[in-house]
Scaffold this motif. Structure first.
Motif, PDB file in Angstrom:
ATOM      1  N   MET A   1      19.453 -63.269   6.268  1.00  0.00           N
ATOM      2  CA  MET A   1      18.547 -62.522   5.392  1.00  0.00           C
ATOM      3  C   MET A   1      17.208 -62.266   6.087  1.00  0.00           C
ATOM      4  SD  MET A   1      18.308 -61.074   2.487  1.00  0.00           S
ATOM      5  CE  MET A   1      17.151 -60.489   1.254  1.00  0.00           C
ATOM      6  N   LYS A   2      16.688 -63.303   6.764  1.00  0.00           N
ATOM      7  CA  LYS A   2      15.417 -63.155   7.453  1.00  0.00           C
ATOM      8  C   LYS A   2      15.516 -62.117   8.565  1.00  0.00           C
ATOM      9  CE  LYS A   2      13.439 -67.711   6.523  1.00  0.00           C
ATOM     10  NZ  LYS A   2      12.916 -68.968   7.132  1.00  0.00           N
ATOM     11  N   ASN A   3      16.665 -62.115   9.271  1.00  0.00           N
ATOM     12  CA  ASN A   3      16.866 -61.130  10.337  1.00  0.00           C
ATOM     13  C   ASN A   3      16.895 -59.718   9.772  1.00  0.00           C
ATOM     14  OD1 ASN A   3      16.990 -63.082  12.329  1.00  0.00           O
ATOM     15  ND2 ASN A   3      19.219 -63.278  12.212  1.00  0.00           N
ATOM     16  N   PHE A   4      17.546 -59.561   8.609  1.00  0.00           N
ATOM     17  CA  PHE A   4      17.599 -58.237   7.979  1.00  0.00           C
ATOM     18  C   PHE A   4      16.207 -57.760   7.589  1.00  0.00           C
ATOM     19  CE2 PHE A   4      17.625 -55.860   3.966  1.00  0.00           C
ATOM     20  CZ  PHE A   4      18.305 -54.714   4.380  1.00  0.00           C
ATOM     21  N   LEU A   5      15.416 -58.658   6.999  1.00  0.00           N
ATOM     22  CA  LEU A   5      14.060 -58.290   6.579  1.00  0.00           C
ATOM     23  C   LEU A   5      13.195 -57.921   7.774  1.00  0.00           C
ATOM     24  CD1 LEU A   5      13.378 -60.962   3.805  1.00  0.00           C
ATOM     25  CD2 LEU A   5      13.917 -58.547   3.494  1.00  0.00           C
ATOM     26  N   PHE A   6      13.366 -58.665   8.891  1.00  0.00           N
ATOM     27  CA  PHE A   6      12.583 -58.349  10.087  1.00  0.00           C
ATOM     28  C   PHE A   6      12.990 -56.996  10.655  1.00  0.00           C
ATOM     29  CE2 PHE A   6      12.189 -58.320  14.730  1.00  0.00           C
ATOM     30  CZ  PHE A   6      10.816 -58.480  14.846  1.00  0.00           C
ATOM     31  N   LEU A   7      14.315 -56.725  10.692  1.00  0.00           N
ATOM     32  CA  LEU A   7      14.788 -55.435  11.218  1.00  0.00           C
ATOM     33  C   LEU A   7      14.322 -54.290  10.330  1.00  0.00           C
ATOM     34  CD1 LEU A   7      18.426 -56.343  12.332  1.00  0.00           C
ATOM     35  CD2 LEU A   7      16.448 -55.889  13.800  1.00  0.00           C
ATOM     36  N   ARG A   8      14.291 -54.530   9.005  1.00  0.00           N
ATOM     37  CA  ARG A   8      13.797 -53.509   8.080  1.00  0.00           C
ATOM     38  C   ARG A   8      12.321 -53.236   8.338  1.00  0.00           C
ATOM     39  NH1 ARG A   8      10.866 -53.362   3.562  1.00  0.00           N
ATOM     40  NH2 ARG A   8      11.336 -51.803   1.968  1.00  0.00           N
ATOM     41  N   LYS A   9      11.534 -54.299   8.490  1.00  0.00           N
ATOM     42  CA  LYS A   9      10.115 -54.152   8.786  1.00  0.00           C
ATOM     43  C   LYS A   9       9.916 -53.407  10.097  1.00  0.00           C
ATOM     44  CE  LYS A   9       7.337 -57.662   8.066  1.00  0.00           C
ATOM     45  NZ  LYS A   9       6.211 -57.204   7.205  1.00  0.00           N
ATOM     46  N   LEU A  10      10.692 -53.783  11.117  1.00  0.00           N
ATOM     47  CA  LEU A  10      10.591 -53.144  12.430  1.00  0.00           C
ATOM     48  C   LEU A  10      10.923 -51.658  12.347  1.00  0.00           C
ATOM     49  CD1 LEU A  10      10.197 -53.390  15.503  1.00  0.00           C
ATOM     50  CD2 LEU A  10      12.627 -53.988  15.677  1.00  0.00           C
ATOM     51  N   PHE A  11      11.966 -51.338  11.578  1.00  0.00           N
ATOM     52  CA  PHE A  11      12.377 -49.933  11.437  1.00  0.00           C
ATOM     53  C   PHE A  11      11.257 -49.083  10.861  1.00  0.00           C
ATOM     54  CE2 PHE A  11      13.992 -46.648   8.534  1.00  0.00           C
ATOM     55  CZ  PHE A  11      14.616 -45.803   9.447  1.00  0.00           C
ATOM     56  N   PHE A  12      10.622 -49.556   9.778  1.00  0.00           N
ATOM     57  CA  PHE A  12       9.579 -48.766   9.123  1.00  0.00           C
ATOM     58  C   PHE A  12       8.299 -48.702   9.968  1.00  0.00           C
ATOM     59  CE2 PHE A  12      12.113 -49.454   5.233  1.00  0.00           C
ATOM     60  CZ  PHE A  12      12.194 -48.140   4.822  1.00  0.00           C
ATOM     61  N   ILE A  13       8.016 -49.754  10.735  1.00  0.00           N
ATOM     62  CA  ILE A  13       6.858 -49.716  11.628  1.00  0.00           C
ATOM     63  C   ILE A  13       7.072 -48.661  12.713  1.00  0.00           C
ATOM     64  CG2 ILE A  13       5.574 -51.000  13.383  1.00  0.00           C
ATOM     65  CD1 ILE A  13       6.013 -53.516  11.706  1.00  0.00           C
ATOM     66  N   LEU A  14       8.258 -48.644  13.305  1.00  0.00           N
ATOM     67  CA  LEU A  14       8.564 -47.654  14.349  1.00  0.00           C
ATOM     68  C   LEU A  14       8.618 -46.240  13.762  1.00  0.00           C
ATOM     69  CD1 LEU A  14      11.320 -49.513  16.412  1.00  0.00           C
ATOM     70  CD2 LEU A  14       8.886 -49.281  16.940  1.00  0.00           C
ATOM     71  N   LEU A  15       9.198 -46.100  12.580  1.00  0.00           N
ATOM     72  CA  LEU A  15       9.271 -44.791  11.932  1.00  0.00           C
ATOM     73  C   LEU A  15       7.878 -44.264  11.616  1.00  0.00           C
ATOM     74  CD1 LEU A  15      10.819 -42.486  10.575  1.00  0.00           C
ATOM     75  CD2 LEU A  15      10.943 -43.882   8.496  1.00  0.00           C
ATOM     76  N   GLY A  16       7.022 -45.118  11.083  1.00  0.00           N
ATOM     77  CA  GLY A  16       5.658 -44.701  10.762  1.00  0.00           C
ATOM     78  C   GLY A  16       4.887 -44.248  11.987  1.00  0.00           C
ATOM     79  N   ASN A  17       4.994 -45.010  13.076  1.00  0.00           N
ATOM     80  CA  ASN A  17       4.302 -44.628  14.306  1.00  0.00           C
ATOM     81  C   ASN A  17       4.874 -43.360  14.928  1.00  0.00           C
ATOM     82  OD1 ASN A  17       2.171 -46.693  15.379  1.00  0.00           O
ATOM     83  ND2 ASN A  17       3.758 -47.939  14.432  1.00  0.00           N
ATOM     84  N   THR A  18       6.187 -43.167  14.775  1.00  0.00           N
ATOM     85  CA  THR A  18       6.812 -41.943  15.291  1.00  0.00           C
ATOM     86  C   THR A  18       6.307 -40.727  14.528  1.00  0.00           C
ATOM     87  OG1 THR A  18       8.813 -43.173  15.922  1.00  0.00           O
ATOM     88  CG2 THR A  18       9.002 -40.782  15.731  1.00  0.00           C
ATOM     89  N   LEU A  19       6.216 -40.837  13.203  1.00  0.00           N
ATOM     90  CA  LEU A  19       5.693 -39.732  12.390  1.00  0.00           C
ATOM     91  C   LEU A  19       4.240 -39.426  12.758  1.00  0.00           C
ATOM     92  CD1 LEU A  19       7.147 -40.661   8.876  1.00  0.00           C
ATOM     93  CD2 LEU A  19       7.833 -38.752  10.337  1.00  0.00           C
TER      94      LEU A  19
END
Length: 284
Positions: A1-19
């Motif tokens: 569960m913790k790994n999923f939450l970290f990957l979710r956080k990482l995804f949105f951080i990278l997506l936000g910076n890409t935008l």
């Protein structure tokens, strides 16, 4: 569960910076718009010193990261480090695609898309408890140490940076740039509050006990009984207070009216609700 939450956080951080990088590359730089934040500082450095935008952005991010690591802790520093490294990289990579600089020559469209995409990008990152780096960090420090609202600090810093660019841009670029920054600020607030707004309901009814039980059993929502006195007859009564999501409101309305068609209901939207059933699970 913790790994999923970290990957979710990482995804949105990278997506936000890409935008954010996409907005700067495709709309801000080609149209000569002024901008706030570290991008605005980078535009000033580009004009006065000829330093590439991605170089200045990286330098500002590194300095702000060091300050943030000292004042905001290691966990914040780790997530911000991702933005500090990734944003200049994405900016440099996207600038190598000449197709992006010719999407539109209309400055109004550039201002609208730049403001919208930058606000969405920054909002997604801040919502994950991280930062896009750069000049997002000082407002977060002031908010944590002195309780100063983040949006107020961002407005003040962006205004100062915009004033610095007034002297290096034409009047139209300034006006369109201000529009982009205002739209960006609006979108940041909307994204931060998206999904958090809830509805609070106060119900005055002689059948408050039945309504109270129905909310707890049928909606599986908590409720509170507030002591009150009617204004005309001065009768003591209890008011049922509860908070539900917007999607649950029609169901609550039908539930209450099925028990007491004359029930008096006060419904209002709140920015955020924390606690059991919202920020915590429904059951312990």
């Amino acid at each position: 569960m913790k790994n999923f939450l970290f990957l979710r956080k990482l995804f949105f951080i990278l997506l936000g910076n890409t935008l954010l990088a996409f907005a700067v590359t495709a709309f801000v730089l080609p149209s000569g718009l002024i901008s706030g934040g570290s991008t605005g500082v980078a535009l000033l450095a580009l004009h006065w010193l000829g330093v590439p935008v991605e170089v200045t952005a990286a330098a500002v991010n590194l300095v702000a990261f060091a300050v943030g690591a000292v004042f905001l802790g290691r966990r914040f520093a780790l997530t911000t480090l991702i933005s500090t490294v990734y944003y200049p990289f994405a900016l440099s990579l996207l600038q190598r695609l000449p197709q992006l600089s010719g999407l539109t020559g209309d400055r109004l469209l550039c201002a609208l898309y730049a403001g919208g995409l930058m606000g969405l990008g920054v909002g997604l990152v801040l919502r994950e408890g991280a930062s896009t780096g750069g000049l997002d960090i000082p407002p977060l420090i002031l908010n944590q140490k002195f309780g100063v609202p983040v949006s107020v600090c961002l407005y003040a810093m962006d205004t100062a940076i915009l004033l610095g660019q007034v002297f290096i841009s034409g009047s139209e670029e300034v006006l369109y740039g201000i529009l982009a920054v205002l739209l960006c600020s609006l979108l940041v607030d909307k994204v931060l509050l998206s999904g958090k707004r809830q509805v609070q309901v106060q119900i005055v009814s002689e059948k408050y006990e039945e309504i109270n039980r129905a909310i707890q059993t049928s909606l599986e929502r908590g409720s509170t009984l507030l002591r009150a006195q009617t204004g005309y007859l001065r009768q003591e009564t209890l008011v049922v207070f509860t908070a539900v999501s917007s999607r649950e409101l029609p169901r609550l309305n039908r539930l209450v009216l099925s028990i007491d068609s004359a029930a008096f209901m006060v419904i209002s939207q709140v920015t955020e609700v924390k606690g059991r059933g919202f920020s915590l699970g429904k059951f312990a």
